[in-house]
Motif scaffolding. Structure first.
Motif, short mmCIF file in Angstrom:
data_model
loop_
_atom_site.label_atom_id
_atom_site.label_comp_id
_atom_site.label_asym_id
_atom_site.label_seq_id
_atom_site.Cartn_x
_atom_site.Cartn_y
_atom_site.Cartn_z
N LYS A 20 0.82 -1.22 0.00
CA LYS A 20 0.00 0.00 0.00
C LYS A 20 0.86 1.26 0.00
O LYS A 20 0.43 2.30 -0.50
N ALA A 21 2.05 1.14 0.55
CA ALA A 21 2.98 2.28 0.57
C ALA A 21 3.81 2.36 -0.70
O ALA A 21 4.66 3.24 -0.85
N GLY A 22 3.55 1.42 -1.63
CA GLY A 22 4.30 1.41 -2.89
C GLY A 22 5.68 0.82 -2.77
O GLY A 22 6.54 1.06 -3.63
N LEU A 23 5.90 0.01 -1.73
CA LEU A 23 7.21 -0.59 -1.49
C LEU A 23 7.19 -2.08 -1.79
O LEU A 23 6.13 -2.71 -1.73
N PRO A 24 8.33 -2.68 -2.09
CA PRO A 24 8.38 -4.14 -2.30
C PRO A 24 8.21 -4.88 -0.98
O PRO A 24 8.33 -4.30 0.10
N ILE A 25 7.95 -6.17 -1.09
CA ILE A 25 7.86 -7.00 0.10
C ILE A 25 9.21 -6.99 0.80
O ILE A 25 10.25 -7.24 0.18
N PRO A 26 9.27 -6.68 2.09
CA PRO A 26 10.56 -6.64 2.81
C PRO A 26 11.29 -7.97 2.69
O PRO A 26 10.70 -9.04 2.82
N ALA A 27 12.58 -7.88 2.46
CA ALA A 27 13.39 -9.08 2.24
C ALA A 27 13.36 -10.03 3.43
O ALA A 27 13.39 -11.25 3.26
N LYS A 28 13.22 -9.50 4.65
CA LYS A 28 13.30 -10.36 5.83
C LYS A 28 12.05 -11.24 6.00
O LYS A 28 12.11 -12.27 6.67
N ILE A 29 10.93 -10.84 5.38
CA ILE A 29 9.74 -11.68 5.52
C ILE A 29 9.43 -12.49 4.26
O ILE A 29 8.57 -13.37 4.28
N ARG A 30 10.11 -12.19 3.16
CA ARG A 30 9.83 -12.93 1.92
C ARG A 30 10.03 -14.43 2.08
O ARG A 30 9.19 -15.21 1.59
N PRO A 31 11.11 -14.91 2.75
CA PRO A 31 11.24 -16.37 2.90
C PRO A 31 10.05 -17.00 3.63
O PRO A 31 9.65 -18.13 3.29
N VAL A 32 9.50 -16.30 4.60
CA VAL A 32 8.33 -16.81 5.33
C VAL A 32 7.15 -16.95 4.38
O VAL A 32 6.44 -17.96 4.37
N LEU A 33 6.95 -15.93 3.54
CA LEU A 33 5.83 -15.94 2.61
C LEU A 33 6.04 -16.97 1.50
O LEU A 33 5.09 -17.63 1.07
N GLU A 34 7.26 -17.10 1.03
CA GLU A 34 7.54 -18.08 -0.03
C GLU A 34 7.25 -19.49 0.45
O GLU A 34 6.67 -20.31 -0.29
N GLU A 35 7.64 -19.80 1.66
CA GLU A 35 7.38 -21.13 2.20
C GLU A 35 5.88 -21.37 2.36
O GLU A 35 5.37 -22.45 2.06
#
Length: 444
Positions: A20-35
């Motif tokens: 919503k802020a126009g930013l990418p998914i933070p790198a530190k939580i992407r592995p959690v989401l990918e899994e």
């Protein structure tokens, strides 16, 4: 729908705030989401924003027939992911820009948390068990009975039947006096839906696995995925299916009954011959479309397009004949080869099969290329078929024509299918015919 863990819910919340802020998914939580999302796209865990295209799951998606029909013929933007077990078919689709997951569909969970925002399902189960080109095991009464039993149990497993459709004695079999029905006593009538039977989707699949040919059982996915998504709360709007025109009426009827029983508003089916819609090859298939809501444009029909011969499509001179089976013994009564191994290219070609790779032009022995096979079933000549020659021809034989896909889906997308299909057809086969406004007619 399977619920995400607290850790995943937190990651989804953070990702949605970032988006919503126009930013990418933070790198530190992407592995959690990918899994959590695997094998589906990470972004599918996030709720769509207003104006985002609908999310579509394509099952048995192949090299891209439905995908091309939507994107190239109709020009509709969707957020789609296809699933297919063929690595070559997935590679072909990816070369054309279509997303694919290479997997066995029956190993995937239709209530996966990444699918909770899915709006539509497109399903094209393999057809050899029902097709005249196959062994026709799907027409055996025992197999039909097993499949229909599994279809009925899928509806029970989804738990979507409105209780006003359920008889009191069925809902409460232990009550001797139906005047004492608890639901009627409390509400005056039944409300809500029947509870889910408790059978898992894998258990339902095990019922269908009793058929003699595993491919027959794949027809069950036609009802499992839409009803599972509906039961899990996804905003499913419609489903579309393609199958051999030989699919037994008993199966089609039972599919329609389950959708109707689970409160789907409308189900239609049509048998269509591709050559009637300007394709230079014959292919008769049955198409089913089911929608959940009244008021949706459900089925759009267009009038037959100008016929296209195989010679016209491939740029050959008239008079060519195609040899499909090599040198065959001559029938002394007719003077022709036994087995019907040739046909004229001055009309639509015979239906393509994997063995079409051996077809050759009688005048010079020239064989079809994968690009020409694709052209005969409605793909652009530049479509980049992946894999061996045998694999490429099998993909063309199995695929849904983009033109037929566009005709079937133009109604649910609410677009003027006739104009778009005719324009694509004219460009694809370099047809020079003019259209008037009267030609742009949608019949609902």
């Amino acid at each position: 729908m399977n619920e995400p863990s607290p850790k995943v819910r937190t990651a989804i919340h953070v990702a949605e705030l970032a988006r919503k802020a126009g930013l990418p998914i933070p790198a530190k939580i992407r592995p959690v989401l990918e899994e959590a999302a695997a094998p589906w796209p990470v972004e599918w865990l996030l709720a769509p924003l207003p104006g985002d295209p609908i999310r579509v799951v394509e099952l048995f998606a192949g090299p891209g027939g439905w995908s091309e029909g939507i994107a190239t013929v109709l020009g509709v933007k969707v957020d789609a992911v296809g699933v297919d077990i063929s690595a070559d078919a997935c590679a072909t689709a990816r070369m054309a820009g279509h997303r694919r997951i290479c997997a066995d569909i029956t190993t995937l969970d239709p209530e996966h948390i990444a699918l909770r925002h899915t709006s539509a399902v497109i399903i094209s189960p393999p057809c050899p068990a029902f097709s005249p080109a196959g062994k026709l095991s799907g027409l055996e009464q025992r197999n039909i009975g097993i499949l229909c039993e599994a279809v009925a149990r899928a509806g029970d497993a989804a738990g979507l039947m409105p209780l006003y459709d359920v008889a009191c004695d069925e809902l409460y079999p232990d009550i001797e006096d139906m005047d004492e029905c608890p639901a009627c006593a409390e509400h005056g009538y039944h409300e809500g839906t029947r509870p889910r039977s408790g059978e898992t989707w894998d258990e339902i699949r095990a019922v269908a696995a009793e058929v003699s040919d595993p491919q027959i059982a794949l027809m069950l996915e036609v009802v499992i995925w839409p009803l599972a998504l509906q039961a899990a709360g996804a905003p499913i709007r419609w489903m579309a299916m393609e199958q051999s025109s030989n699919l037994p009426e008993d199966v089609l009827d039972d599919l329609a009954v389950e959708f109707y029983s689970c409160d789907w508003a409308y189900t239609s089916r049509d048998v269509m011959e591709a050559a009637d819609y300007g394709l230079p090859s014959r292919r008769k298939r049955v198409y089913m479309v089911a929608t959940r809501y009244y008021g949706t444009v459900r089925t759009a029909r267009i009038r037959p397009l100008p016929p296209t011969s195989m010679s016209q499509a491939l740029g050959w001179q008239p008079g060519e004949r195609i040899n499909t089976r090599g040198i065959r013994p001559i029938d002394p009564k007719t003077g022709r080869a036994k087995g019907g191994n040739t046909f004229s290219a001055d009309g639509p070609s015979w239906c393509l099969t994997g063995k079409s790779r051996t077809w050759k032009r009688e005048s010079d022995g020239l064989r079809l290329t994968p690009a020409e096979a694709g052209l005969l079933v409605g793909f652009r000549r530049s479509y980049d078929w992946q894999g061996s020659r045998s694999s490429a021809f099998q993909q063309s034989a199995d695929v849904v024509s983009p033109i037929m896909a566009a005709i079937v889906l133009s109604g649910v997308f609410g677009v003027l299918g006739e104009a778009l299909v005719r324009d694509y057809h004219a460009q694809l086969y370099e047809m020079d015919y003019l259209l008037s406004p009267d030609d742009f007619e949608m019949v609902v």
